[in-house]
Design a protein around this motif. Structure first.
Motif, PDB file in Angstrom:
ATOM      1  N   PHE A  15      10.323   2.022  -1.453  1.00 20.86           N
ATOM      2  CA  PHE A  15      10.381   0.645  -1.948  1.00 20.86           C
ATOM      3  C   PHE A  15      11.752   0.357  -2.572  1.00 20.86           C
ATOM      4  CE2 PHE A  15       5.752   1.628  -2.411  1.00 20.86           C
ATOM      5  CZ  PHE A  15       5.323   0.781  -1.405  1.00 20.86           C
ATOM      6  N   ASP A  44      13.309  -2.058  -5.261  1.00 20.52           N
ATOM      7  CA  ASP A  44      12.950  -2.933  -6.380  1.00 20.52           C
ATOM      8  C   ASP A  44      14.227  -3.643  -6.828  1.00 20.52           C
ATOM      9  OD1 ASP A  44      12.034  -4.066  -8.729  1.00 20.52           O
ATOM     10  OD2 ASP A  44      10.987  -2.266  -9.422  1.00 20.52           O
ATOM     11  N   THR A  81       9.270   4.208  -5.260  1.00 22.84           N
ATOM     12  CA  THR A  81      10.468   3.362  -5.268  1.00 22.84           C
ATOM     13  C   THR A  81      11.696   4.259  -5.240  1.00 22.84           C
ATOM     14  OG1 THR A  81       9.346   1.616  -6.473  1.00 22.84           O
ATOM     15  CG2 THR A  81      11.754   1.635  -6.602  1.00 22.84           C
ATOM     16  N   THR A 113       9.818  -5.646  -9.671  1.00 18.86           N
ATOM     17  CA  THR A 113       8.896  -5.487 -10.802  1.00 18.86           C
ATOM     18  C   THR A 113       9.382  -6.231 -12.039  1.00 18.86           C
ATOM     19  OG1 THR A 113      10.059  -3.510 -11.542  1.00 18.86           O
ATOM     20  CG2 THR A 113       8.162  -3.177 -10.071  1.00 18.86           C
ATOM     21  N   MET A 148       5.498  -0.963  -7.102  1.00 16.47           N
ATOM     22  CA  MET A 148       5.688  -2.033  -6.122  1.00 16.47           C
ATOM     23  C   MET A 148       4.380  -2.332  -5.387  1.00 16.47           C
ATOM     24  SD  MET A 148       8.738  -3.375  -6.258  1.00 16.47           S
ATOM     25  CE  MET A 148       9.439  -3.931  -4.709  1.00 16.47           C
ATOM     26  N   THR A 194       2.975  -4.829  -7.591  1.00 17.36           N
ATOM     27  CA  THR A 194       3.821  -6.029  -7.481  1.00 17.36           C
ATOM     28  C   THR A 194       3.474  -6.804  -6.212  1.00 17.36           C
ATOM     29  OG1 THR A 194       5.523  -4.850  -8.702  1.00 17.36           O
ATOM     30  CG2 THR A 194       6.236  -6.810  -7.505  1.00 17.36           C
ATOM     31  N   ALA A 200       9.096  -5.970   0.156  1.00 21.91           N
ATOM     32  CA  ALA A 200       9.337  -4.800  -0.707  1.00 21.91           C
ATOM     33  C   ALA A 200      10.332  -3.810  -0.104  1.00 21.91           C
ATOM     34  CB  ALA A 200       8.009  -4.095  -0.986  1.00 21.91           C
TER      35      ALA A 200
END
Ligand code: GUN
Ligand code: ZN
Length: 433
Positions: free
Chosen positions: A71, A73, A128, A320, A330, A333, A357
């Motif tokens: 992910f 972020d 992430t 986030t 995530m 999220t 994402a």
């Protein structure tokens, strides 16, 4: 050269943006494979084809798990790790009550080092692999994050937060000149060193003077390969405040535009309550919006029109916004982005959520094809997702009639228990190479 590794599982790829091209632009190969070597993805395809082509590769077989890019972020504040989930305030009070006192603690480099390491370990446990983070006013807080990222092999984008107005507490203020000088020194120390990328970071117009915004706009012109990151139109009170501080500006975006802080590589967090001119200018210039749904609900900011912005040509990523956002995950999220979409009458499809994402965030960072994608040449940052990580998720996924129905319960109900493995730069974290 280390032995090439063949990773097997259900692999997720995109041939386009599903918001614009439909869900057919997203593909899950139930018996897919990736060949990884030297920190990069060298080949993608079916397990059968790649096994045959690379008979001596080391095999890591994840079975039915979803193998996807780590992910990305695109908007976080790592220094707010310790105050995540603080109760009862809207934006300006939340900043003054919880955020600024915590950020003042980062004058202590030992504290910055402790939180930077804690933060990156938390996000890696959530799958992430890249974050774009604000630091604090203190240059040492930037050194702490980039050092922690380097130790972990992570691609991280970060910058020193700049604030020179008396709207910020004295202990967290710099000046137009020191913001320029310190940011420039940090660019020279970190930008494009290993996997580090620098983001010039005026916090937001209410805490900067026009002189500071101008100095940082000049710095961006001198270093155009850096990103810039800031906040835009998060709460209506904030927008009124910007109007009073910048009476001559056409709108909030104009406070950045007038000072050279608008263009491709500019990242605007939140961007909820936009004027038509702001949308047009962001689309024309290629500036990106970062959607922060858990934060926008937690701090009570509003419902961003993600699908509408994408349809109008604006790159949109997902984030986030730790610690205004209420989760490091995530997955959580994406669940929040789905709920925000529902409240706007436009439920986002799981393929759209996963795109935001990964590819969406990477595009806002001008890193398309480098991260956020399973394709030859991309960096080998991966999240491996167990689609049956809890009894509640498993019983729902068991009824799935297609792959999206199998994935969606994990997006809605999954947490760090769903992360079966995280790979950074071609290595599985926590495992010997
Ligand atoms: N606007 C200015 N600073 C911040 C911050 O730290 N978090 C959020 N959510 N909004 C901001
Ligand atoms: Zn933020």
């Amino acid at each position: 050269m280390p032995t090439p590794t063949l990773i097997l599982g259900q692999t997720l790829t995109f041939t386009g943006n599903p918001f614009l091209e439909g869900i057919g632009a997203a593909h899950v190969d139930p018996q897919g494979a990736l060949l990884i070597e030297g920190g990069r993805i060298r080949a993608t395809g079916t397990a059968a084809t790649l096994r045959k082509a690379h008979p001596s590769a080391r095999i890591v077989d994840y079975g039915q798990a979803l193998v996807m890019p780590g992910f990305v972020d695109a908007h976080v504040h790592y220094p707010q790790t310790g105050i995540i989930a603080s109760w009862g305030k809207r934006l300006i009070d939340w900043l003054n009550t919880y955020t600024f006192p915590e950020e003042a603690r980062f004058s202590d480099p030992a504290y910055a080092t402790e939180i930077a390491g804690r933060y990156l370990d938390l996000v890696l446990a959530n799958g992430t692999t890249t974050v774009a983070s604000y630091c604090t006013i203190h240059p040492e807080s930037v050194d702490a994050l980039f050092t922690a990222a380097e130790t972990r092999g992570m691609r991280v984008i970060a910058g020193k937060t700049c604030m020179d107005r008396d709207t910020a507490p004295p202990s967290l203020r710099d000046t137009a000149q020191s913001a320029y000088d310190h940011s420039k020194a940090l660019i020279e120390r970190w930008h494009q060193k290993g996997r580090a990328l620098y983001a010039i970071t005026p916090r937001f117009s209410p805490t900067s003077t026009p002189e500071q915004l101008q100095a940082l706009g000049s710095l961006w012109a001198e270093h155009p390969s850096c990103a810039i990151q800031t906040h835009l139109s998060e709460q209506t009170d904030e927008i009124a405040w910007v109007k009073s501080l910048y009476p001559e500006a056409r709108d909030y975006l104009d406070t950045y535009e007038q000072h050279g802080l608008l263009g491709s590589g500019a990242l605007y967090g939140h961007a909820i309550h936009l004027e038509p001119r702001e949308i047009t200018r962001m689309a024309e210039t290629g500036a990106g919006v970062v959607h922060c749904p858990t934060s926008n609900t937690f701090i009570g900011s509003g419902l961003c029109d993600v699908a509408g912005l994408i349809e109008q040509g604006i790159p949109v990523g997902l984030a986030t916004d730790t610690g205004g956002g209420s989760s490091f995950s995530m997955l959580r999220t994406m669940a929040s982005a789905y709920e925000v979409g529902q409240l706007r009458g436009r439920p986002l499809h799981p393929a759209e959520l996963l795109w935001l994402a990964t590819e969406g965030s990477a595009a806002t960072l001008r890193l398309s094809g480098t991260i956020g994608r399973l394709a030859p040449g991309a960096e080998a940052d991966l999240a491996v997702i167990n689609l049956a990580s809890t009894p509640a998720i498993a019983q729902r996924a068991n009824r799935a009639e297609d792959i999206w129905e199998a994935i969606f319960p994990t997006l809605m109900m999954g947490d760090d228990r769903a992360i079966r493995a995280t790979w950074v730069n071609g290595l599985e974290i926590g495992k010997a190479p």
